[in-house]
Motif scaffolding. Structure first.
Motif, PDB file in Angstrom:
ATOM      1  N   ASP A   1      73.102  18.185   5.320  1.00 48.86           N
ATOM      2  CA  ASP A   1      74.012  17.736   4.263  1.00 48.86           C
ATOM      3  C   ASP A   1      74.592  16.341   4.532  1.00 48.86           C
ATOM      4  OD1 ASP A   1      75.740  18.305   6.332  1.00 48.86           O
ATOM      5  OD2 ASP A   1      76.955  19.750   5.221  1.00 48.86           O
ATOM      6  N   LEU A   2      74.150  15.712   5.609  1.00 48.36           N
ATOM      7  CA  LEU A   2      74.557  14.346   5.992  1.00 48.36           C
ATOM      8  C   LEU A   2      76.063  14.209   6.251  1.00 48.36           C
ATOM      9  CD1 LEU A   2      72.389  12.307   3.450  1.00 48.36           C
ATOM     10  CD2 LEU A   2      71.783  13.011   5.750  1.00 48.36           C
ATOM     11  N   GLN A   3      76.704  15.294   6.650  1.00 49.63           N
ATOM     12  CA  GLN A   3      78.138  15.259   6.909  1.00 49.63           C
ATOM     13  C   GLN A   3      78.463  15.001   8.385  1.00 49.63           C
ATOM     14  OE1 GLN A   3      80.647  15.637   4.454  1.00 49.63           O
ATOM     15  NE2 GLN A   3      78.838  15.302   3.185  1.00 49.63           N
ATOM     16  N   GLN A   4      77.566  15.391   9.277  1.00 54.31           N
ATOM     17  CA  GLN A   4      77.794  15.272  10.714  1.00 54.31           C
ATOM     18  C   GLN A   4      76.635  14.516  11.351  1.00 54.31           C
ATOM     19  OE1 GLN A   4      80.366  17.017  12.564  1.00 54.31           O
ATOM     20  NE2 GLN A   4      81.302  17.445  10.593  1.00 54.31           N
ATOM     21  N   ALA A   5      76.960  13.664  12.314  1.00 54.17           N
ATOM     22  CA  ALA A   5      75.928  12.958  13.077  1.00 54.17           C
ATOM     23  C   ALA A   5      76.272  13.067  14.552  1.00 54.17           C
ATOM     24  CB  ALA A   5      75.841  11.498  12.656  1.00 54.17           C
ATOM     25  N   LYS A   6      75.336  13.569  15.326  1.00 55.19           N
ATOM     26  CA  LYS A   6      75.504  13.669  16.773  1.00 55.19           C
ATOM     27  C   LYS A   6      74.688  12.528  17.384  1.00 55.19           C
ATOM     28  CE  LYS A   6      75.829  17.785  18.335  1.00 55.19           C
ATOM     29  NZ  LYS A   6      75.605  19.135  18.866  1.00 55.19           N
ATOM     30  N   VAL A   7      75.374  11.641  18.109  1.00 47.31           N
ATOM     31  CA  VAL A   7      74.739  10.462  18.683  1.00 47.31           C
ATOM     32  C   VAL A   7      74.561  10.702  20.181  1.00 47.31           C
ATOM     33  CG1 VAL A   7      74.934   7.975  19.054  1.00 47.31           C
ATOM     34  CG2 VAL A   7      75.834   8.999  16.953  1.00 47.31           C
ATOM     35  N   TYR A   8      73.310  10.652  20.631  1.00 49.86           N
ATOM     36  CA  TYR A   8      73.004  10.834  22.051  1.00 49.86           C
ATOM     37  C   TYR A   8      72.883   9.461  22.694  1.00 49.86           C
ATOM     38  CZ  TYR A   8      72.133  15.673  20.878  1.00 49.86           C
ATOM     39  OH  TYR A   8      72.278  16.968  20.445  1.00 49.86           O
ATOM     40  N   ILE A   9      73.616   9.278  23.801  1.00 48.04           N
ATOM     41  CA  ILE A   9      73.640   7.979  24.467  1.00 48.04           C
ATOM     42  C   ILE A   9      73.248   8.120  25.927  1.00 48.04           C
ATOM     43  CG2 ILE A   9      75.361   6.963  22.930  1.00 48.04           C
ATOM     44  CD1 ILE A   9      77.453   7.511  25.173  1.00 48.04           C
ATOM     45  N   SER A  10      72.762   7.028  26.465  1.00 53.27           N
ATOM     46  CA  SER A  10      72.481   6.909  27.888  1.00 53.27           C
ATOM     47  C   SER A  10      73.304   5.734  28.385  1.00 53.27           C
ATOM     48  CB  SER A  10      70.995   6.667  28.092  1.00 53.27           C
ATOM     49  OG  SER A  10      70.726   6.426  29.451  1.00 53.27           O
TER      50      SER A  10
ATOM     51  N   LEU B   1      75.320   5.287   1.886  1.00 57.98           N
ATOM     52  CA  LEU B   1      75.524   6.717   1.654  1.00 57.98           C
ATOM     53  C   LEU B   1      76.820   6.900   0.884  1.00 57.98           C
ATOM     54  CD1 LEU B   1      74.721   8.081   5.224  1.00 57.98           C
ATOM     55  CD2 LEU B   1      73.278   8.311   3.217  1.00 57.98           C
ATOM     56  N   ARG B   2      76.918   7.999   0.148  1.00 57.57           N
ATOM     57  CA  ARG B   2      78.176   8.281  -0.551  1.00 57.57           C
ATOM     58  C   ARG B   2      79.305   8.508   0.434  1.00 57.57           C
ATOM     59  NH1 ARG B   2      75.987  12.634  -4.266  1.00 57.57           N
ATOM     60  NH2 ARG B   2      74.594  11.321  -5.460  1.00 57.57           N
ATOM     61  N   LYS B   3      79.001   9.278   1.475  1.00 58.89           N
ATOM     62  CA  LYS B   3      80.013   9.582   2.491  1.00 58.89           C
ATOM     63  C   LYS B   3      79.394   9.342   3.855  1.00 58.89           C
ATOM     64  CE  LYS B   3      83.344  13.122   3.686  1.00 58.89           C
ATOM     65  NZ  LYS B   3      83.118  13.514   5.049  1.00 58.89           N
ATOM     66  N   THR B   4      80.087   8.586   4.674  1.00 59.77           N
ATOM     67  CA  THR B   4      79.591   8.296   6.016  1.00 59.77           C
ATOM     68  C   THR B   4      79.761   9.535   6.890  1.00 59.77           C
ATOM     69  OG1 THR B   4      80.309   6.015   5.735  1.00 59.77           O
ATOM     70  CG2 THR B   4      79.800   6.715   7.968  1.00 59.77           C
ATOM     71  N   PRO B   5      78.728   9.927   7.627  1.00 59.92           N
ATOM     72  CA  PRO B   5      78.822  11.131   8.462  1.00 59.92           C
ATOM     73  C   PRO B   5      79.893  10.995   9.558  1.00 59.92           C
ATOM     74  CG  PRO B   5      76.541  10.395   8.291  1.00 59.92           C
ATOM     75  CD  PRO B   5      77.390   9.337   7.687  1.00 59.92           C
ATOM     76  N   GLU B   6      80.489  12.118   9.904  1.00 59.39           N
ATOM     77  CA  GLU B   6      81.410  12.187  11.041  1.00 59.39           C
ATOM     78  C   GLU B   6      80.561  12.058  12.304  1.00 59.39           C
ATOM     79  OE1 GLU B   6      84.918  12.088  12.772  1.00 59.39           O
ATOM     80  OE2 GLU B   6      84.761  12.411  10.604  1.00 59.39           O
TER      81      GLU B   6
END
Length: 118
Positions: A43-52, A84-89
């Protein structure tokens, strides 16, 4: 169809986040960060960003704190760059796969060195 769109949004976010974190974040706590992956919900509401992060555990924790403080700025920049209409958290997590791979490589190298001694 939504999985395809979520993947496209995730790839675009990965590209933009790399740019934002490396060039726009001025927080000294944020060290050398590589965005390894972004997972976006359907639903494009959440984004999990994996970092190194390059450095020891203290440096990694400092980087995570710095990114958490800059989350609002990062999210607004993503909103400007990705239409996007709403930027993901956004949530940030360490990508353990790289460390896991390095640990396996070290073990295999040690085992291989042990075989050549006999």
């Amino acid at each position: 169809m939504s999985d395809l769109r979520a993947n496209r949004v995730a790839e675009q976010m990965k590209k933009e986040l790399g740019e934002i974190i490396s060039r726009r974040i001025k927080d000294p706590r944020v060290g050398f960060v590589t965005v390894t992956a972004v997972k976006v919900t359907g639903d494009l509401q959440q984004a999990k960003v994996y970092i190194s992060v390059l450095g020891d555990d203290d440096k990694k924790q400092d980087t995570l704190v710095g990114l958490a403080k800059a989350k609002g700025f990062i999210r607004s920049e993503i909103g400007k760059r990705v239409r996007l209409r709403k930027t993901p958290e956004i949530t940030f997590e360490f990508d353990e796969a790289i460390e896991y791979g390095n640990r396996i490589e070290t073990i295999l190298r040690d085992l291989n060195d042990g075989d050549t001694d006999q």
